[in-house]
Design a protein around this motif. Structure first.
Motif: not given
Length: 409
Positions: A72-73, A157-162, A178-182
């Motif tokens: 669900k990203i 909204f997914g953020i790449e881990e680095t 935005l709903h920012i998540l890993p």
């Protein structure tokens, strides 16, 4: 950059200078300045190397979009780095000027780049959508507009881990909807399962490393420093046209898994630990071999046999759906039962790490990690015993999880 990777990088630079200095001093023969590895071996291995194709990058993006849907990203943001390279082939360093990829769950990838870098960015991104910002503009406002145009302003909204903190912080401030998540479930999920082509490139990197080590150990000599031998290893990798190097530890220094600052000179009866590898089309090898310069003691042989048995036990244990911590536990039990325990007393580190385009990747074979292994994961399998004041022994190979078990590359 960890110590091992730093030494690999610096040894590549120092190898040529070292050889040149020795030649000036009269310590290197004309033959040593030419190839040390059979040219047929080099040619046969080089012919196997095939670059990642455009179709493979498209497939990787499709794989990511599938995982995005499952988790669900709606979209993922990546900066320059390994994941960006993995999914698009673009290679871009990080600076204060933001260059990013936005990969939506549905649709084509979109890039954000500084306007003055537009030409170089187009080289990297091809026909993909490219949006640019001027020096007096905010890249985050540009991202906001791009997301608005694609109905993603209120997305997961997914953020790449680095991705760096200041980037995610500015995104959150500029686009509070935005709903920012890993995004690690997606990025690491894709990268940790290797394709047939990726496995072949890693196999080639392992084959090159094996050939280099075979030749390198024949050039050990009394009084040689660790850096000098590391330079020889790097020079041998360069004969294959690849970047590579090694962390080299002699004698008591081998009791410290990543060595000490002080350099050790080689003498008869010393342990020689070589931990290194190379990169082939972006894919790494990571192999450790431990030998002895001269005659080994009975204790050295006994410890080597325990470590070898521990590696084999981990290899027998590893298979799909096995929890990662149980593979570590299998190797650690062998070492503990042999009197080199408990826990991390002598086997001071985890059994292994994932490996691929980065030397250390997700996921880890370590106590507490209950994540199950998947077919086509690749890990290092590197048990060791380290006895401070005496020596250390480590054996490391890359371990591929197969359909029903595992095998060493």
């Amino acid at each position: 950059m960890n110590r091992r990777n730093f030494l690999r990088t610096t040894s590549v630079v120092s190898a040529a200078a070292l050889i040149q200095q020795n030649a000036i001093a009269g310590n290197v023969t004309k033959e040593q300045l030419t190839s040390d590895i059979d040219s047929t071996v080099i040619k046969n291995i080089q012919q196997r190397i095939k670059p990642i194709s455009a179709e493979e990058y498209i497939q990787r993006q499709a794989n990511a979009q599938k995982l995005m849907a499952e988790n669900k990203i709606d979209a993922i943001l990546m900066e320059g780095g390994t994941s960006l390279n993995y999914f698009t082939g673009a290679q871009w360093g990080r600076s204060e000027r933001l260059f990013t990829l936005i990969l939506p769950q549905k649709g084509e990838p979109m890039f954000i780049a500084p306007k003055f870098e537009e030409g170089r960015a187009k080289e990297q991104t091809g026909k993909a959508k490219l949006f640019t910002w001027e020096e007096n503009e905010s890249p985050y406002e540009l991202i906001k507009q791009v997301l608005k145009d694609n109905n993603l302003l209120t997305s997961n909204f997914g953020i790449e881990e680095t991705v760096r903190y200041f980037v995610s912080e500015n995104l959150a401030k500029t686009i509070p909807t935005l709903h920012i998540l890993p995004a690690m479930f997606v990025t690491a999920g894709c990268r940790s399962i290797k394709s047939e082509h990726e496995m072949e490139l890693m196999q080639i990197a392992n084959d090159i490393t094996a050939e280099v080590y075979k030749v390198a150990v024949k050039q050990l000599k009394e009084g040689m420093g660790e850096r000098e031998f590391a330079g020889i290893v790097s020079k041998l990798f360069s004969e294959f046209g690849v970047s590579g190097g090694a962390l080299v530890l002699f004698g008591e220094a081998s009791a410290y898994p990543h060595g000490l600052v002080k350099e050790t000179k080689l003498k008869q009866g010393d342990i020689v630990l070589i931990d290194g590898g190379c990169t082939v089309e972006g894919y790494d090898s990571d192999i450790t071999r431990t030998t002895v310069f001269g005659k080994s003691t009975d204790k050295m042989m006994k410890v080597w046999e325990i470590v070898s048995k521990a590696q084999n036990e981990a290899l027998k244990t590893a298979k799909p759906k096995m929890q990662a911590e149980l593979v570590d536990a299998a190797a650690r039990k062998i070492i503990t039962d042999a009197g080199y325990g408990p826990g991390y007393k002598y086997f001071t580190h985890r059994l292994g790490h994932g490996i691929g385009m980065d030397g250390h990747e997700w996921f880890y074979l370590v106590g507490g990690n209950k994540r199950e292994l998947y077919k086509y994961n690749v890990f290092s399998n590197e048990p060791g015993i380290y006895i401070i004041g005496e020596f250390g022994i480590r054996i490391e190979d890359e371990m591929l999880i197969t359909e029903n078990g595992a095998k060493l590359l």
